[in-house]
Design an enzyme around this catalytic site. Structure first.
Site, PDB file in Angstrom:
ATOM      1  CG  HIS A  78      -1.815  -1.185   1.307  1.00  0.00           C
ATOM      2  ND1 HIS A  78      -2.536  -1.494   2.442  1.00  0.00           N
ATOM      3  CD2 HIS A  78      -2.090  -2.171   0.414  1.00  0.00           C
ATOM      4  CE1 HIS A  78      -3.212  -2.607   2.240  1.00  0.00           C
ATOM      5  NE2 HIS A  78      -2.955  -3.049   1.025  1.00  0.00           N
ATOM      6  CG  HIS A 235      -7.248  -3.316  -1.805  1.00  0.00           C
ATOM      7  ND1 HIS A 235      -6.766  -2.253  -1.072  1.00  0.00           N
ATOM      8  CD2 HIS A 235      -6.433  -4.368  -1.526  1.00  0.00           C
ATOM      9  CE1 HIS A 235      -5.729  -2.650  -0.365  1.00  0.00           C
ATOM     10  NE2 HIS A 235      -5.502  -3.929  -0.621  1.00  0.00           N
ATOM     11  CG  ASP A 239      -2.948  -5.085  -2.976  1.00  0.00           C
ATOM     12  OD1 ASP A 239      -2.603  -4.192  -2.179  1.00  0.00           O
ATOM     13  OD2 ASP A 239      -3.670  -6.042  -2.652  1.00  0.00           O
ATOM     14  CG  HIS A 262       0.504  -9.487  -2.762  1.00  0.00           C
ATOM     15  ND1 HIS A 262       0.481  -8.129  -3.015  1.00  0.00           N
ATOM     16  CD2 HIS A 262      -0.457  -9.718  -1.841  1.00  0.00           C
ATOM     17  CE1 HIS A 262      -0.461  -7.567  -2.272  1.00  0.00           C
ATOM     18  NE2 HIS A 262      -1.041  -8.501  -1.556  1.00  0.00           N
TER      19      HIS A 262
END
Length: 280
Positions: A78, A235, A239, A262
């Site tokens: 973030h 969101h 990311d 991720h």
């Protein structure tokens, strides 16, 4: 683009998501050293963690870095997302714990403290990473594709086998204004059935309805609901921006992500770097 840092030092104190501990974070202007994390709670000389793709590890639930001495810093995505949109390339981050403060679960407060500190342009240039040829990465049913584009555009699709959260898709051309209005406020999220597992494994100890969306069978547990109907995919875009910031380069291209996360983001960043080296 010129390299940039902050105009002045700024400090922020807040709770960490996983350990649930109070974290003191100080952002210190720097020149041409990249983004560096300094663990002030660890032994001097072994506590410097440089932001580089080679230092990423353990990408299951966030983006994390470690150095050769075992010093680690967790949940940086973030913060990096806000650094990307503010074009900050050089900064020392002093921190007295192993994770960044979670704030409200979005990048909003990081961007606010960066803008409050002000942004200083440095003399050196940073080279743009331009997507000149199509690039793709697929792992199972997860995909990331990069295409040439005059600007920075992200198209993201999520899909969950869940009674409430199913499929969402959003496409956005990124700039400071679109990021602040459409992406920065989007919060991290998890599912109610994960809570017991996370707590048993000493994770999300600082997680509350004030810093995360908790998805239940027929909606969300958060009393004030969602900030956007499609806050979840927003969101994920937040990311992705942060994960690709590990390259510390402005990106010119169209990134298309389907069910990524991720681990895939970082693998794709490695692929981008490798492909550019081949072209050069």
């Amino acid at each position: 683009m010129k390299r940039k840092t902050l105009s002045k030092e700024v400090q922020y104190n807040g709770i960490g998501l996983h350990k649930g501990e109070q974290i003191k974070m100080k952002l210190i202007p720097a020149k041409n050293g990249g983004i560096v994390f300094k663990r002030v709670d660890l032994e001097e000389g072994r506590n410097i963690i440089s932001m580089s793709i080679e230092n990423t590890f353990d990408l299951t639930r966030g983006t994390n870095l470690k150095n050769e001495f075992g010093a680690e810093i967790y949940t940086i995505e973030h913060f990096l997302s806000a650094l990307y949109i503010a074009e900050i390339t050089d900064l020392v981050v002093e921190i007295d714990g192993n994770e960044l403060p979670i704030g409200d679960g979005s990048a909003k407060f990081f961007l606010e403290i960066i803008e409050d500190a002000g942004i200083q342009e440095l003399e050196e240039d940073v080279e743009e990473l331009e997507i000149k040829l199509p690039i793709n990465l697929t792992v199972g049913d997860k995909h990331i594709i990069a295409l040439p584009f005059d600007g920075y555009k992200i198209t993201y699709t999520i899909k969950f086998n869940h009674t409430f959260l199913k499929s969402q898709m959003l496409e956005i051309v990124l700039n400071r204004e679109s990021y602040k209005n459409e992406i920065a406020n989007a919060r991290t999220f998890g599912f109610d059935y994960e809570i017991e597992y996370l707590k048993k494994n000493n994770l999300a100890l600082g997680g509350t309805l004030d810093n995360a969306i908790v998805v239940k069978k027929d909606g969300v547990l958060n009393p004030n609901g969602l900030r956007f109907e499609d806050e979840f995919v927003r969101h994920k875009i937040l990311d992705l921006i942060g994960d690709l910031k590990v390259l510390n380069r402005p990106i010119k291209g169209h990134i298309i992500a389907i069910k990524a996360g991720h681990a895939l983001d970082i693998e794709f960043a490695k692929l981008l770097k490798k492909q550019e080296e081949k072209i050069c």
